[in-house]
Motif scaffolding. Structure first.
Motif, mmCIF file in Angstrom:
data_model
loop_
_atom_site.group_PDB
_atom_site.id
_atom_site.type_symbol
_atom_site.label_atom_id
_atom_site.label_comp_id
_atom_site.label_asym_id
_atom_site.label_seq_id
_atom_site.Cartn_x
_atom_site.Cartn_y
_atom_site.Cartn_z
ATOM 1 N N GLY A 67 64.292 5.770 2.566
ATOM 2 C CA GLY A 67 63.512 6.038 3.763
ATOM 3 C C GLY A 67 62.327 6.907 3.438
ATOM 4 O O GLY A 67 61.623 6.687 2.450
ATOM 5 N N ASN A 68 62.119 7.948 4.244
ATOM 6 C CA ASN A 68 60.916 8.762 4.112
ATOM 7 C C ASN A 68 61.203 10.239 3.894
ATOM 8 O O ASN A 68 60.333 11.076 4.130
ATOM 9 C CB ASN A 68 60.041 8.595 5.366
ATOM 10 C CG ASN A 68 59.559 7.165 5.532
ATOM 11 O OD1 ASN A 68 58.962 6.601 4.615
ATOM 12 N ND2 ASN A 68 59.835 6.568 6.684
ATOM 13 N N THR A 69 62.419 10.583 3.465
ATOM 14 C CA THR A 69 62.760 11.975 3.208
ATOM 15 C C THR A 69 63.536 12.095 1.906
ATOM 16 O O THR A 69 64.174 11.137 1.446
ATOM 17 C CB THR A 69 63.632 12.565 4.334
ATOM 18 O OG1 THR A 69 64.902 11.885 4.365
ATOM 19 C CG2 THR A 69 62.950 12.451 5.685
ATOM 20 N N ILE A 70 63.450 13.272 1.307
ATOM 21 C CA ILE A 70 64.388 13.641 0.242
ATOM 22 C C ILE A 70 64.952 15.018 0.591
ATOM 23 O O ILE A 70 64.200 15.901 1.016
ATOM 24 C CB ILE A 70 63.743 13.636 -1.159
ATOM 25 C CG1 ILE A 70 62.553 14.601 -1.231
ATOM 26 C CG2 ILE A 70 63.350 12.268 -1.591
ATOM 27 C CD1 ILE A 70 62.071 14.855 -2.621
ATOM 28 N N PRO A 71 66.266 15.176 0.469
ATOM 29 C CA PRO A 71 67.259 14.129 0.202
ATOM 30 C C PRO A 71 67.236 13.056 1.289
ATOM 31 O O PRO A 71 66.645 13.238 2.345
ATOM 32 C CB PRO A 71 68.590 14.882 0.220
ATOM 33 C CG PRO A 71 68.230 16.332 0.079
ATOM 34 C CD PRO A 71 66.883 16.480 0.702
ATOM 35 N N GLY A 72 67.909 11.938 1.021
ATOM 36 C CA GLY A 72 68.062 10.904 2.020
ATOM 37 C C GLY A 72 68.978 11.358 3.143
ATOM 38 O O GLY A 72 69.510 12.472 3.130
ATOM 39 N N PRO A 73 69.190 10.503 4.133
ATOM 40 C CA PRO A 73 69.960 10.900 5.319
ATOM 41 C C PRO A 73 71.408 11.250 4.981
ATOM 42 O O PRO A 73 72.058 10.564 4.197
ATOM 43 C CB PRO A 73 69.887 9.663 6.214
ATOM 44 C CG PRO A 73 69.602 8.524 5.280
ATOM 45 C CD PRO A 73 68.744 9.094 4.196
ATOM 46 N N GLN A 120 59.493 2.411 -1.793
ATOM 47 C CA GLN A 120 58.434 3.310 -2.207
ATOM 48 C C GLN A 120 58.045 4.171 -1.015
ATOM 49 O O GLN A 120 57.828 3.658 0.083
ATOM 50 C CB GLN A 120 57.223 2.512 -2.691
ATOM 51 C CG GLN A 120 57.406 1.823 -4.028
ATOM 52 C CD GLN A 120 57.076 2.755 -5.205
ATOM 53 O OE1 GLN A 120 56.620 3.880 -5.002
ATOM 54 N NE2 GLN A 120 57.318 2.279 -6.407
ATOM 55 N N SER A 121 57.974 5.492 -1.212
ATOM 56 C CA SER A 121 57.673 6.404 -0.120
ATOM 57 C C SER A 121 56.725 7.495 -0.587
ATOM 58 O O SER A 121 56.667 7.833 -1.775
ATOM 59 C CB SER A 121 58.945 7.054 0.432
ATOM 60 O OG SER A 121 59.801 6.119 1.031
ATOM 61 N N GLN A 122 56.010 8.051 0.379
ATOM 62 C CA GLN A 122 55.163 9.214 0.138
ATOM 63 C C GLN A 122 55.854 10.424 0.735
ATOM 64 O O GLN A 122 56.168 10.441 1.930
ATOM 65 C CB GLN A 122 53.785 9.004 0.772
ATOM 66 C CG GLN A 122 52.772 10.087 0.398
ATOM 67 C CD GLN A 122 51.355 9.687 0.757
ATOM 68 O OE1 GLN A 122 50.726 8.881 0.072
ATOM 69 N NE2 GLN A 122 50.863 10.228 1.862
ATOM 70 N N ILE A 123 56.116 11.437 -0.096
ATOM 71 C CA ILE A 123 56.943 12.571 0.297
ATOM 72 C C ILE A 123 56.156 13.865 0.123
ATOM 73 O O ILE A 123 55.481 14.076 -0.894
ATOM 74 C CB ILE A 123 58.227 12.637 -0.567
ATOM 75 C CG1 ILE A 123 59.022 11.324 -0.484
ATOM 76 C CG2 ILE A 123 59.081 13.826 -0.163
ATOM 77 C CD1 ILE A 123 59.650 11.045 0.848
ATOM 78 N N ASP A 124 56.287 14.753 1.102
ATOM 79 C CA ASP A 124 55.697 16.089 1.027
ATOM 80 C C ASP A 124 56.749 17.055 0.496
ATOM 81 O O ASP A 124 57.783 17.280 1.131
ATOM 82 C CB ASP A 124 55.225 16.519 2.422
ATOM 83 C CG ASP A 124 54.557 17.889 2.427
ATOM 84 O OD1 ASP A 124 54.421 18.500 1.354
ATOM 85 O OD2 ASP A 124 54.179 18.352 3.527
ATOM 86 N N LEU A 125 56.502 17.624 -0.672
ATOM 87 C CA LEU A 125 57.430 18.585 -1.275
ATOM 88 C C LEU A 125 57.168 20.010 -0.800
ATOM 89 O O LEU A 125 57.774 20.951 -1.314
ATOM 90 C CB LEU A 125 57.333 18.537 -2.799
ATOM 91 C CG LEU A 125 57.623 17.200 -3.480
ATOM 92 C CD1 LEU A 125 57.500 17.338 -4.991
ATOM 93 C CD2 LEU A 125 58.994 16.654 -3.100
ATOM 94 N N GLY A 126 56.285 20.164 0.190
ATOM 95 C CA GLY A 126 55.918 21.491 0.659
ATOM 96 C C GLY A 126 54.564 21.905 0.129
ATOM 97 O O GLY A 126 54.336 23.084 -0.140
#
Length: 534
Positions: free
Chosen positions: A70-76, A54-60
């Motif tokens: 992890g903590n980004t989308i897309p992943g690494p 579960q992650s908190q993501i900033d879409l802009g």
């Protein structure tokens, strides 16, 4: 918790499997090992670690809570070269089982990342995928559990060929449709799609969505994806050859209260999808906060497009530029110039562009859905146009799969006569039942092949919707209407009322799934298996 619901639903929808039609487990295991040994091996090892959580993501701007690597989308980004051994340890920090399917890679069956070939990874446990990568190309990875694919659990996977270096820069462009954490959850959407008393469908509208504000990205991109933040400003249109003319080849629907849409698209043969998403993303960012790829005028840029969406085909164009298509689903095609490109769910296309001087929007129109995603190419001075801007290239020559032909070195040859694998697509929107060869996956009668056979796959779609069909562990080569060879693909858009033929070389033993890559159609049953028999 939403993830827990997805895990439970997966058992109901896709958990039933049947034993192999014939042959022993020992024979299958030996055949899989022999196929792996026959692949190229460079002696190099590429290691990576992934943590589904579960992650908190900033879409802009919008902050969403979702599932991600992890903590980004897309992943690494994972990157290897032909013949490398990939060793990826996955630590499942979700509260439900998960998996990682290596989409498009012709890998060993027991590392495919989809049941029944590979068991799912239980909650709280680790698993290591280990396999060699035999073919160069643009690929990606995602889970094969429940509706988890319509979250942030995806990443680009690139396999390099040292002989393919005729470009100056590389831009990885990952497309997505987004609802999790900001709109209705995938589980809520599926419940509405399958509700016996679902609301009536919305009325049709051809009014384009417009926006009066735009943003300027301030962080440069490199050869991987960018996750820059941006600041809202007013701006003027950059020096491009584009206009704000909207495409004339599609009509769209405004979403009803249910969030379910019946958009229309000529390119897709009618119905453009089931869901109107709150956002459409490029490299994890909404149109008001785009990432920027920095290059120099005159540079040859290889753009690798990956559509990770669950219910959306994208029509993509770079304002002020034409594109030369060089690859589909990892395999080279005879270079073909287009102005725009139709990319179905799970498809990948590589193109070459020669960068002009200025700031140019890369626009991914959500086909038939009256919305878009965008990023920016910056090579000099200029300001980007408004976020809703649609370049004229979108209305010009649009590349579709029928236009492309695999290069001679990757041709699969002719199929064997009188050897056919039927793939009849069925279902309806009212009941939301989707099938292959008349049965949902829980009751499927698998297709059977023997190693070394060269059958014709017959994709037949009598339904009113398009279906992007994906076969795990293989590519197949399309056959054009005159019988001549087309492009090599692992995922192909089958339009309504369309019948397509392809040749398959059965050279990767195992038990493989074939399914519609509309996440909701797959979950509702549009999946079968291809089983090797001995």
């Amino acid at each position: 918790m939403a993830a827990g619901i997805a895990g439970g639903m997966a058992l109901a929808a896709c958990g039933e499997t049947k034993p192999q039609a014939s042959g022993s487990a020992a024979q299958m295991s030996a055949a899989i090992a022999a196929a792996e040994a026959a692949r190229p091996h460079s002696g190099r090892t590429v290691t990576a670690s992934l943590t589904p959580q579960q992650s908190q993501i900033d879409l802009g701007g919008p902050i969403v809570r979702t599932l991600a690597f992890g903590n980004t989308i897309p992943g690494p980004l994972i990157r290897a070269r032909i013949g490398d051994e990939l060793v990826v340890t996955v630590s499942n920090r979700l509260d439900n089982p998960t998996s990682v399917h290596w989409h498009g890679i012709t890998l060993r069956n027991d590392m495919d990342g989809a049941e029944p070939a590979t068991p799912n990874i239980p909650a709280g446990q680790d698993f290591t995928y280990r396999f060699s990568v035999p073919d160069s190309g643009t690929y990606w990875a995602h889970p094969h559990t429940g509706l988890d694919e319509d979250t942030g659990l995806y990443l680009p996977f690139i396999v390099d060929d040292p002989s393919e270096g005729n470009y100056d820069a590389e831009w990885i462009v990952v497309l997505d449709d987004w609802t999790d954490g900001v709109g209705k959850s995938p589980q809520q959407l599926y419940a509405e799609l399958t509700a016996p008393n679902k609301p009536s469908m919305p009325t049709m509208s051809t009014t384009p969505t417009t926006s009066t504000t735009s943003t300027t990205s301030t962080t440069s991109s490199t050869s991987t994806t960018s996750t820059t933040s941006t600041t809202s400003t007013t701006s003027t249109t950059s020096n491009t050859s584009a206009t704000s003319t909207s495409p004339t080849t599609s009509t769209t629907a405004t979403p009803g209260a249910s969030g379910v849409s019946v958009g229309r698209s000529d390119l897709l043969g009618g119905d453009a999808g089931d869901i109107a998403y709150p956002y459409y993303l490029i490299n994890g960012r909404i149109p008001n906060a785009p990432t920027t790829f920095n290059a120099k005028p005159g540079q040859r840029i290889r753009i690798r497009f990956i559509n990770t969406g669950s219910d959306t085909a994208f029509r993509v164009a770079l304002a002020g530029h034409s594109m030369t298509v060089t690859h589909t689903d990892g395999y080279p095609v005879v270079p073909t110039q287009v102005d725009a490109l139709l990319i179905g769910m799970a498809e990948r296309y590589d193109v070459i562009v020669t960068a002009a001087d200025g700031v140019f929007p890369l626009v991914a129109l959500a086909e038939g859905k009256n919305d878009l995603a965008r990023a920016l190419l910056s090579t000099g001075a200029g300001s980007p146009p408004d976020p809703g801007f649609q370049p004229i290239e979108l209305t010009k020559r649009v590349g579709t799969i029928q236009m492309f032909t695999a290069t001679t070195p990757v041709n699969l040859g002719r199929p064997e006569p009188n050897l056919n694998l039927p793939v009849l697509l069925g279902g309806n929107m009212t009941q939301y039942n989707w099938t292959i060869n008349g049965e949902p996956y829980s009751k499927t009668n698998p297709l059977h092949v023997r190693q070394g056979q060269r059958p014709t796959i017959t994709f037949d779609n009598p339904t009113m919707m398009y279906h992007p069909i994906h076969l795990h562990g293989h590519t197949f080569q399309m056959l054009k209407a005159d019988g001549s060879p087309g492009a090599r693909k692992d995922t192909i858009i089958v339009l309504p009322k369309q019948r397509l033929l392809a040749v398959l070389v059965a050279d990767n033993p195992g038990t493989w799934v074939m399914h519609c890559h509309n996440t909701y159609h797959q979950f509702a049953g549009m999946m079968t298996r291809l089983d090797y028999v001995f």
